[in-house]
Every structure is written in structure tokens, then in C-alpha cells.
Design a protein around this motif. Structure first.
Motif, PDB file in Angstrom:
ATOM      1  N   ASP A   1       0.810  -1.208   0.000  1.00  0.00           N
ATOM      2  CA  ASP A   1       0.000   0.000   0.000  1.00  0.00           C
ATOM      3  C   ASP A   1       0.847   1.264   0.000  1.00  0.00           C
ATOM      4  O   ASP A   1       0.352   2.338   0.230  1.00  0.00           O
TER       5      ASP A   1
ATOM      6  N   ASN B   1     -12.267  11.030  -2.162  1.00  0.00           N
ATOM      7  CA  ASN B   1     -11.729  10.411  -3.375  1.00  0.00           C
ATOM      8  C   ASN B   1     -12.807   9.674  -4.150  1.00  0.00           C
ATOM      9  O   ASN B   1     -12.906   9.809  -5.367  1.00  0.00           O
TER      10      ASN B   1
ATOM     11  N   SER C   1      -3.499   4.240  -3.603  1.00  0.00           N
ATOM     12  CA  SER C   1      -4.315   5.218  -2.888  1.00  0.00           C
ATOM     13  C   SER C   1      -5.780   4.836  -3.042  1.00  0.00           C
ATOM     14  O   SER C   1      -6.134   3.997  -3.872  1.00  0.00           O
TER      15      SER C   1
ATOM     16  N   HIS D   1     -10.879   9.230   2.027  1.00  0.00           N
ATOM     17  CA  HIS D   1     -11.362   8.148   1.164  1.00  0.00           C
ATOM     18  C   HIS D   1     -12.723   8.516   0.584  1.00  0.00           C
ATOM     19  O   HIS D   1     -12.976   8.297  -0.608  1.00  0.00           O
TER      20      HIS D   1
END
Length: 66
Positions: free
Chosen positions: A8, A48, A12, A45
Motif C-alpha cells: 500500500d 476520493n 491510494s 477516502h
């Protein structure tokens, strides 16, 4: 149909969301992939996923809380 990426460092939430951008149920699939990768969903998150799927943050938050 899990999309767990081993490292990771370079992945992303945006990258994970883009994988499902053109699929039916893409936002929920992206959120599941984010949880599988990071173990949680935070505000970044949500932002996004909202940007990738052209949704409001409130809409994505509603998906998360459902």
C-alpha cells in the motif's frame, strides 16, 4: 472479486476507486476495496470516491453508513 493490493505504499483510495469507475455498483465496490486495503474509511477516502464517481460527499457518506 477482491482487489487487495499487496503493497500500500503506492496505492491510494483514488487508485482503488478508478478500478471500479465504469462498473455497475462502482462506488460500493470501491468502498469495499478501500476497506479491504486499509481496514477503514476516512474522510479523505470518501472525498476520493466522490470525485471519481461524480457524487457528493453526502451521497458517498450515505453509502458508507448504509
Amino acid at each position: 472479486m477482491s482487489t487487495l493490493i499487496e503493497s500500500d505504499e503506492d496505492v491510494s483510495a483514488n487508485d482503488l476507486a478508478l478500478i471500479y469507475q465504469d462498473t455497475i455498483g462502482g462506488p460500493i465496490r470501491a468502498l469495499r476495496a478501500i476497506v479491504a486495503q486499509f481496514g477503514f474509511i476516512n474522510d479523505n477516502h470518501i472525498s476520493n470516491v466522490a470525485n471519481v464517481f461524480n457524487l457528493s460527499r453526502a451521497e458517498v457518506r450515505g453509502i458508507v453508513s448504509f
